[in-house]
Design a protein around this motif. Structure first.
Motif, PDB file in Angstrom:
ATOM      1  N   ALA A  35       0.683  -1.239  -0.224  1.00 33.49           N
ATOM      2  CA  ALA A  35      -0.330  -0.026  -0.003  1.00 33.49           C
ATOM      3  C   ALA A  35       1.228   0.706  -0.070  1.00 33.49           C
ATOM      4  O   ALA A  35       2.146   1.121   0.603  1.00 33.49           O
ATOM      5  N   TRP A  36       0.014   2.621  -1.169  1.00 38.30           N
ATOM      6  CA  TRP A  36       0.655   4.028  -0.708  1.00 38.30           C
ATOM      7  C   TRP A  36       0.185   4.038   0.445  1.00 38.30           C
ATOM      8  O   TRP A  36      -1.000   4.210   0.669  1.00 38.30           O
ATOM      9  N   PHE A  37       0.985   4.833   1.550  1.00 34.59           N
ATOM     10  CA  PHE A  37       0.012   5.707   2.513  1.00 34.59           C
ATOM     11  C   PHE A  37       0.656   7.923   2.661  1.00 34.59           C
ATOM     12  O   PHE A  37       1.337   7.235   1.904  1.00 34.59           O
ATOM     13  N   GLU A  46      -2.891   8.120   6.057  1.00 34.42           N
ATOM     14  CA  GLU A  46      -4.034   7.656   6.030  1.00 34.42           C
ATOM     15  C   GLU A  46      -4.076   6.604   4.519  1.00 34.42           C
ATOM     16  O   GLU A  46      -3.028   7.303   3.328  1.00 34.42           O
ATOM     17  N   ALA A  47      -4.834   6.084   4.351  1.00 30.97           N
ATOM     18  CA  ALA A  47      -4.326   5.032   3.164  1.00 30.97           C
ATOM     19  C   ALA A  47      -4.783   5.513   1.415  1.00 30.97           C
ATOM     20  O   ALA A  47      -5.738   6.447   1.250  1.00 30.97           O
ATOM     21  N   VAL A  48      -3.481   5.482   1.070  1.00 26.30           N
ATOM     22  CA  VAL A  48      -4.094   6.403  -0.371  1.00 26.30           C
ATOM     23  C   VAL A  48      -4.524   5.036  -1.517  1.00 26.30           C
ATOM     24  O   VAL A  48      -6.332   5.075  -1.856  1.00 26.30           O
ATOM     25  N   ALA A  49      -3.888   3.884  -1.586  1.00 28.22           N
ATOM     26  CA  ALA A  49      -3.982   3.469  -2.536  1.00 28.22           C
ATOM     27  C   ALA A  49      -3.495   1.854  -1.987  1.00 28.22           C
ATOM     28  O   ALA A  49      -2.195   1.830  -1.587  1.00 28.22           O
ATOM     29  N   ARG A  50      -3.798   0.788  -2.129  1.00 33.74           N
ATOM     30  CA  ARG A  50      -3.775  -1.064  -1.758  1.00 33.74           C
ATOM     31  C   ARG A  50      -3.835  -1.591  -3.324  1.00 33.74           C
ATOM     32  O   ARG A  50      -5.279  -1.514  -3.863  1.00 33.74           O
ATOM     33  N   ILE A  51      -2.632  -2.507  -3.252  1.00 38.81           N
ATOM     34  CA  ILE A  51      -2.688  -3.520  -3.875  1.00 38.81           C
ATOM     35  C   ILE A  51      -2.981  -4.897  -3.170  1.00 38.81           C
ATOM     36  O   ILE A  51      -1.563  -5.295  -2.513  1.00 38.81           O
ATOM     37  N   ARG A  52      -3.152  -5.717  -4.119  1.00 39.62           N
ATOM     38  CA  ARG A  52      -3.084  -7.492  -3.716  1.00 39.62           C
ATOM     39  C   ARG A  52      -2.266  -8.548  -4.267  1.00 39.62           C
ATOM     40  O   ARG A  52      -2.145  -8.054  -5.599  1.00 39.62           O
ATOM     41  N   THR A  53      -1.871  -8.964  -4.146  1.00 45.14           N
ATOM     42  CA  THR A  53      -1.155  -9.853  -5.201  1.00 45.14           C
ATOM     43  C   THR A  53      -1.678 -10.698  -5.920  1.00 45.14           C
ATOM     44  O   THR A  53      -0.904 -10.690  -6.530  1.00 45.14           O
ATOM     45  N   ASP A  54      -3.146 -10.150  -6.194  1.00 49.59           N
ATOM     46  CA  ASP A  54      -3.415 -10.739  -7.466  1.00 49.59           C
ATOM     47  C   ASP A  54      -3.925  -9.961  -7.913  1.00 49.59           C
ATOM     48  O   ASP A  54      -5.131  -9.592  -9.132  1.00 49.59           O
TER      49      ASP A  54
END
Length: 124
Positions: A35-37, A46-54
């Motif tokens: 993730a980017w905070f 605060e969380a800006v963007a998140r990405i999962r392994t999929d």
């Protein structure tokens, strides 16, 4: 020891663009969530963007349509492409990794176990 090293911050004018990068030092380390905070002075992260392994991604409402999170598995690097920057985007940006839970990547910073040192983004 796994290290996260951010780069790409700097000064940009309103409506400009920047691309942040976060290199993960250990190629065998494959966290479920990356993730980017952001953290503005006097505020919490605060969380800006998140990405999962999929590869699935989630964005804060404030950046939807302007920011894009991606990862290059060959380079073990996470990116945040930031377009149409606004004054309120100015902050220190951190990348972070965590295990996630039940396939969900949290917005809560305490759920992330490894952090980069941060890179400063200034918008004027």
């Amino acid at each position: 020891q796994v290290q996260l090293v951010e780069s790409g911050g700097g000064s940009v004018q309103v409506r400009g663009s920047l691309r942040l990068a976060c290199n993960i030092s250990e190629h065998t380390y494959k966290p479920n969530c990356v993730a980017w905070f952001l953290q503005a002075p006097g505020n919490e992260r605060e969380a800006v963007a998140r990405i999962r392994t999929d590869g699935s991604t989630t964005y804060a409402d404030s950046v939807k349509g302007r920011f894009t999170i991606s990862k290059d598995n060959d380079r073990n690097t996470l990116y945040l492409q930031m377009n149409s920057l606004k004054l309120e985007d100015a902050a220190t940006y951190y990348c972070a990794t965590g295990p996630g839970s039940g396939g969900y990547c949290s917005t809560i910073e305490e759920k992330y176990v490894r952090w980069g040192q941060g890179t400063q983004v200034t918008v004027s």
